[in-house]
Design a protein around this motif. Structure first.
Motif, mmCIF file in Angstrom:
data_model
loop_
_atom_site.group_PDB
_atom_site.id
_atom_site.type_symbol
_atom_site.label_atom_id
_atom_site.label_comp_id
_atom_site.label_asym_id
_atom_site.label_seq_id
_atom_site.Cartn_x
_atom_site.Cartn_y
_atom_site.Cartn_z
ATOM 1 N N GLY A 92 42.194 69.973 26.357
ATOM 2 C CA GLY A 92 43.200 70.401 27.329
ATOM 3 C C GLY A 92 43.338 69.483 28.521
ATOM 4 N N VAL A 93 42.588 68.383 28.565
ATOM 5 C CA VAL A 93 42.640 67.433 29.683
ATOM 6 C C VAL A 93 43.172 66.096 29.169
ATOM 7 C CG1 VAL A 93 41.325 66.169 31.421
ATOM 8 C CG2 VAL A 93 40.774 68.557 30.927
ATOM 9 N N THR A 94 44.217 65.596 29.799
ATOM 10 C CA THR A 94 44.813 64.319 29.415
ATOM 11 C C THR A 94 44.793 63.386 30.619
ATOM 12 O OG1 THR A 94 46.305 65.462 27.883
ATOM 13 C CG2 THR A 94 46.852 63.195 28.455
ATOM 14 N N VAL A 95 44.290 62.173 30.421
ATOM 15 C CA VAL A 95 44.170 61.195 31.503
ATOM 16 C C VAL A 95 45.181 60.080 31.280
ATOM 17 C CG1 VAL A 95 42.621 59.699 32.805
ATOM 18 C CG2 VAL A 95 41.710 61.711 31.620
ATOM 19 N N ALA A 96 46.032 59.835 32.247
ATOM 20 C CA ALA A 96 47.016 58.755 32.168
ATOM 21 C C ALA A 96 46.347 57.416 32.476
ATOM 22 C CB ALA A 96 48.151 59.011 33.155
ATOM 23 N N PRO A 97 46.972 56.292 32.127
ATOM 24 C CA PRO A 97 46.403 54.977 32.467
ATOM 25 C C PRO A 97 46.263 54.808 33.979
ATOM 26 C CG PRO A 97 48.150 54.761 30.830
ATOM 27 C CD PRO A 97 48.189 56.174 31.312
ATOM 28 N N PHE A 98 45.303 54.001 34.374
ATOM 29 C CA PHE A 98 45.091 53.738 35.789
ATOM 30 C C PHE A 98 46.234 52.902 36.359
ATOM 31 C CE2 PHE A 98 40.472 54.620 35.122
ATOM 32 C CZ PHE A 98 40.333 55.537 36.164
ATOM 33 N N ARG A 99 46.564 53.187 37.621
ATOM 34 C CA ARG A 99 47.508 52.358 38.383
ATOM 35 C C ARG A 99 46.703 51.524 39.373
ATOM 36 N NH1 ARG A 99 51.272 56.492 41.114
ATOM 37 N NH2 ARG A 99 49.403 57.775 40.994
ATOM 38 N N TYR A 100 47.063 50.261 39.481
ATOM 39 C CA TYR A 100 46.311 49.306 40.286
ATOM 40 C C TYR A 100 47.015 49.035 41.608
ATOM 41 C CZ TYR A 100 43.460 47.952 36.198
ATOM 42 O OH TYR A 100 42.600 47.932 35.137
ATOM 43 N N PRO A 101 46.255 48.807 42.686
ATOM 44 C CA PRO A 101 46.879 48.364 43.942
ATOM 45 C C PRO A 101 47.355 46.918 43.823
ATOM 46 C CG PRO A 101 44.494 48.393 44.161
ATOM 47 C CD PRO A 101 44.799 48.987 42.812
ATOM 48 N N VAL A 102 48.056 46.460 44.846
ATOM 49 C CA VAL A 102 48.593 45.094 44.848
ATOM 50 C C VAL A 102 47.430 44.104 44.933
ATOM 51 C CG1 VAL A 102 50.079 43.455 46.055
ATOM 52 C CG2 VAL A 102 50.706 45.883 45.952
ATOM 53 N N PRO A 103 47.324 43.142 43.986
ATOM 54 C CA PRO A 103 46.200 42.200 43.989
ATOM 55 C C PRO A 103 46.481 40.965 44.847
ATOM 56 C CG PRO A 103 47.508 41.850 42.033
ATOM 57 C CD PRO A 103 48.185 42.960 42.812
ATOM 58 N N ASP A 104 45.505 40.074 44.872
ATOM 59 C CA ASP A 104 45.636 38.775 45.526
ATOM 60 C C ASP A 104 45.546 37.684 44.460
ATOM 61 O OD1 ASP A 104 45.761 39.762 48.208
ATOM 62 O OD2 ASP A 104 43.601 40.118 48.111
ATOM 63 N N ALA A 105 46.156 36.532 44.758
ATOM 64 C CA ALA A 105 46.088 35.373 43.867
ATOM 65 C C ALA A 105 44.955 34.462 44.327
ATOM 66 C CB ALA A 105 47.415 34.624 43.874
ATOM 67 N N LEU A 106 44.077 34.089 43.385
ATOM 68 C CA LEU A 106 42.930 33.238 43.697
ATOM 69 C C LEU A 106 42.834 32.136 42.640
ATOM 70 C CD1 LEU A 106 40.273 32.693 45.308
ATOM 71 C CD2 LEU A 106 39.132 34.223 43.676
ATOM 72 N N ILE A 107 42.916 30.876 43.073
ATOM 73 C CA ILE A 107 42.814 29.742 42.159
ATOM 74 C C ILE A 107 41.413 29.145 42.257
ATOM 75 C CG2 ILE A 107 43.648 27.426 41.629
ATOM 76 C CD1 ILE A 107 46.396 28.250 42.420
ATOM 77 N N LEU A 108 40.730 29.075 41.101
ATOM 78 C CA LEU A 108 39.401 28.476 41.001
ATOM 79 C C LEU A 108 39.411 27.474 39.858
ATOM 80 C CD1 LEU A 108 37.143 31.664 41.385
ATOM 81 C CD2 LEU A 108 37.528 29.894 43.105
ATOM 82 N N PHE A 109 39.034 26.236 40.143
ATOM 83 C CA PHE A 109 38.987 25.176 39.132
ATOM 84 C C PHE A 109 40.321 25.044 38.397
ATOM 85 C CE2 PHE A 109 34.730 27.154 39.393
ATOM 86 C CZ PHE A 109 34.041 26.100 39.987
ATOM 87 N N GLY A 110 41.413 25.186 39.140
ATOM 88 C CA GLY A 110 42.730 25.050 38.540
ATOM 89 C C GLY A 110 43.186 26.256 37.748
ATOM 90 N N MET A 111 42.433 27.356 37.785
ATOM 91 C CA MET A 111 42.789 28.561 37.040
ATOM 92 C C MET A 111 43.202 29.664 38.007
ATOM 93 S SD MET A 111 39.719 28.607 34.232
ATOM 94 C CE MET A 111 40.490 29.870 33.265
ATOM 95 N N MET A 112 44.247 30.389 37.640
ATOM 96 C CA MET A 112 44.746 31.477 38.475
ATOM 97 C C MET A 112 44.066 32.786 38.110
ATOM 98 S SD MET A 112 46.618 32.830 40.801
ATOM 99 C CE MET A 112 47.823 31.581 41.250
ATOM 100 N N ASN A 113 43.538 33.471 39.129
ATOM 101 C CA ASN A 113 42.904 34.775 38.960
ATOM 102 C C ASN A 113 43.658 35.807 39.798
ATOM 103 O OD1 ASN A 113 39.989 34.111 37.632
ATOM 104 N ND2 ASN A 113 40.611 32.481 39.022
ATOM 105 N N HIS A 114 43.881 36.980 39.240
ATOM 106 C CA HIS A 114 44.523 38.091 39.955
ATOM 107 C C HIS A 114 43.420 39.074 40.336
ATOM 108 C CE1 HIS A 114 48.064 37.009 37.095
ATOM 109 N NE2 HIS A 114 47.974 36.155 38.107
ATOM 110 N N VAL A 115 43.032 39.086 41.595
ATOM 111 C CA VAL A 115 41.741 39.679 41.956
ATOM 112 C C VAL A 115 41.828 40.624 43.150
ATOM 113 C CG1 VAL A 115 40.584 37.606 41.115
ATOM 114 C CG2 VAL A 115 41.115 37.809 43.555
ATOM 115 N N TYR A 116 40.680 41.291 43.368
ATOM 116 C CA TYR A 116 40.419 42.078 44.570
ATOM 117 C C TYR A 116 39.065 41.626 45.121
ATOM 118 C CZ TYR A 116 43.841 45.054 42.209
ATOM 119 O OH TYR A 116 44.950 45.525 41.548
ATOM 120 N N GLU A 117 39.077 41.048 46.298
ATOM 121 C CA GLU A 117 37.830 40.573 46.914
ATOM 122 C C GLU A 117 37.328 41.554 47.966
ATOM 123 O OE1 GLU A 117 37.710 35.935 46.995
ATOM 124 O OE2 GLU A 117 39.685 36.549 47.765
#
Length: 690
Positions: A92-117
């Protein structure tokens, strides 16, 4: 090193790091959960621990990274990945997918990461089946997996998360509602229109419908759909009228709809759905943080606020105060210098109060609160204070008491000269805040799209508009000379002014009853009001020192005690009393529009005078309702009396931070038509007939 070599090295770095992340994930899958220590601490909490059968509650999974560590958005970028949960949910319990807050863009070694620091919270809706029996244990648990990284290492982590739930009445504690509202404010707001995207060679172009008045500060487009965009490639942003045009390098061969998030700056974001289609040409480039503002929007908003404030002088709660100040000029014989000083002081009081209220509104918004203009009237304690003030002014106008030395607002307003003028202007601005009229709603709504330093003058413009009539009397001798000469008529006029102020007091009493209900929660406020009346009407006894003074001392003590009792009652009831007349929700709107019928949505509040006038004079008229029934119009009501963060966000999405707001959704229309703030029956019946 030539460009070909650099490109090869960059791609090699990305491939190695991506491989390391995958290997770490695989190793983590075979490691005992108990042997792992997490660098991001999860905690699962519920907004209501007793969700009602047939209802829902919101879950928050709070994530607290250790110093130098970060977690990931739903699409982690080049090498990261978001959080997943294997739920063990009761029947009788249904869980919807999680909603995420607005992330930050972080580039490390030329790679883009969508993160929360920093600490962040993921939100999910939990639906309870209506067949669940009250009192059933609904404890929810699951195994969460996520990736935690620093700039040097990534570690897959997992933990068992759980929250105790029991089927109940769905009641939400005020502290929990406030905490969850703060998390909701950090979620991206859904854009009510689809954008378009197209591929041209190795480049992608996105067109995002966004009014030119919306402030965009250092934007970034986070694409949730995989195999669409080269995350680390530079993004260019430009304006083409009411569209943001984004250009970036393509990656993969994705076709069809694309989900994305546009970060606007200052933690704001919009969730987007982009369909394949033509994209307008790029226009004026958006290069980074906005250094200026839309001058046209600013001056239009300022002019609308001034004219809207001028119209507020006709409201029943403000007009008596303005009239009394005009009487004080007449009583003084029209001395030019005194009139100018008093008019300037009145103007200063009105502007300073409007600026303080506007500043408080902006600070609360910056802190994550979902509030709008007249936010203080959504709290019963503020309404009780205004009710007592309105009663004091009404009784004073009737001559029931005089307060020559009392430091209350009415006594200050009764003074002459600069001090009296200033406090009268402040009082007028304060009691005018429940009102919204022509031009004012749109003008105050424009403050949502302006930076704080540009929004404050708009609030100040409201105070200036409110003060303009008295300012004109003070500085234009022809107007001042037309005031009647002092005489006995002044006493009668003063008493007549008690009528609209008394009606304002009755309206505030009705509002307090609506907010708290008709039960025991009204007992302490009623005692406080009664004791206030006793104190005001018998104040002279203290000055004369007669035998009734001890009664006033007792009344004063009871007044203080009743206020303390009111605080306790309101702490339990404030913002938990549901608005029985409210039928609006995003889901209800989506279902109504899916029927293919016209939809009329109006946002109102019991303390909004213009709202109630429109409802009685137009919306609830028999001819209008018959036309609506004949056309199959679906009507949804958003009641903002006690405050509602969902309604506040909806108002903001349509450029408003106050009520009333009237939306008309024609069948098949991409966006609603915003109707004027003054409605007529003919206007609504014409809409229904079309």
């Amino acid at each position: 090193m030539n460009l070909l070599s650099e490109a090869f090295v960059t791609r090699a770095q990305r491939a190695v790091l991506a491989l390391l992340a995958v290997l770490a994930s695989m190793l983590g899958a075979f490691s005992p959960a108990a042997a792992q220590s997490t660098h991001i601490q999860p905690k699962l909490v519920a907004e209501s621990a007793a969700p009602a059968p047939g209802g829902a509650t919101t879950l928050a999974l709070t994530m607290a990274p250790d110093k130098t560590w970060h977690g990931y958005w739903v699409n982690g970028g080049d090498a990261g990945f978001g959080l997943s949960v294997e739920w063990n949910a009761p029947e009788g319990v249904t869980v919807a997918p999680f909603r995420y807050p607005v992330p930050d863009a972080l580039i490390l070694f030329g790679m883009m990461n969508h993160v929360y620091e920093h600490p962040y919270a993921l939100l999910a809706e939990v639906q309870i089946d209506k067949r669940v029996a009250p009192g059933t244990d609904l404890t929810l648990s699951g195994v969460a997996n996520w990736l935690a990284c620093t700039d040097k290492v990534c570690v897959p982590e997992k933990a068992v998360i759980s929250v105790a739930l029991k089927a109940g009445d769905g009641k939400i504690a005020p502290a929990e509602r406030t905490r969850f509202d703060g998390w909701r404010a950090l979620l991206p707001q859904p854009l009510d229109r689809h954008g378009t995207w197209e591929r041209r060679g190795d480049m992608l172009r996105f067109a995002i419908p966004l009014p030119a008045s919306t402030t965009v500060d250092a934007p970034h487009l986070f694409v949730e759909t995989q195999d669409v965009i080269d995350y680390a490639a530079p993004q260019s942003f430009s304006r083409n009228g009411d569209h943001i045009i984004v250009e970036a390098r393509a990656k993969g061969e994705k076709t069809g709809a694309v989900s994305a998030l546009l970060k606007l700056g200052d933690g704001r974001g919009l969730s987007l759905q982009l369909e394949p289609g033509s994209v307008p040409a790029a226009g004026e480039t958006i290069t980074g943080p906005a250094s200026g503002i839309d001058a046209g929007l600013f001056w239009t908003a300022l002019g609308g606020a001034i004219l809207g404030g001028l119209i507020l002088n006709l409201m029943p709660c403000v007009f008596p105060i303005l009239s009394l100040k005009a009487l004080s000029l007449a009583r003084s014989g029209g001395h030019a210098r005194a009139a100018k000083v008093e008019a300037l002081a009145y103007t200063a009081g009105a502007i300073v109060t409007a600026l303080l209220l506007g500043g408080a509104l902006l600070l609360l918004r910056a802190a994550g609160e979902q509030v709008g203009w007249a936010f203080q009237l959504q709290h019963p304690l503020s309404v009780l204070a205004l009710l007592i003030l309105a009663l004091a002014i009404t009784l004073n106008l009737l001559g029931a008491y005089e307060l020559p030395s009392f430091g209350g607002g009415q006594a200050l307003a009764e003074q002459g000269g600069a001090a009296g003028g200033f406090w009268t202007g402040a009082l007028a601005a304060f009691v005018a805040t429940p009102c919204s009229g022509p031009l004012l709603g749109a003008a105050l709504g424009a403050t949502l799209a302006l930076p704080a330093w540009a929004a404050l003058p708009v609030f100040g413009g409201l105070g200036l508009g409110l003060a303009l009539p008295f300012l004109a009397i003070g500085f234009v001798p022809a107007l001042r000379n037309r005031l009647p000469k002092p005489g006995p008529w002044m006493g009668k006029f003063r008493k007549w002014m008690a009528v609209p102020m008394g009606l304002t007091a009755l309206g505030l009493a009705w509002l307090l009853w609506r907010q708290l209900g008709s039960g025991s929660q009204l007992a302490w406020p009623a005692v406080a009001v009664a004791m206030a009346v006793v104190l005001f009407t018998h104040y002279g006894a203290i000055q004369r020192g007669d035998r009734r003074s001890w009664l006033l001392v007792a009344a004063g003590l009871l007044f203080v005690g009743s206020l303390a009792g009111t605080v306790g009652e309101v702490a339990d009831a404030e913002r938990t009393t549901g608005a029985a007349g409210s039928t609006f929700s995003p889901d209800a709107l989506a279902k109504a529009r899916a029927t293919g019928k016209p939809v009329f949505v109006y946002f109102t509040a019991d303390w909004c005078l213009s709202c109630k006038a429109n409802e009685a004079g137009a919306i609830e008229r028999e001819a209008v309702q018959e036309a609506f029934d004949k056309a199959g119009v679906v009507t949804l009501v958003g009641d903002w009396t006690n405050g509602d963060p969902v309604i506040t966000r909806t108002l903001a999405e349509h450029g408003r931070n106050s009520v009333p707001l009237y939306l008309w959704y024609a069948p098949g229309a991409a966006k609603p038509e915003i109707l004027p703030q003054i409605l007529t029956p003919g206007m609504l019946t014409d809409k229904a007939k079309r």
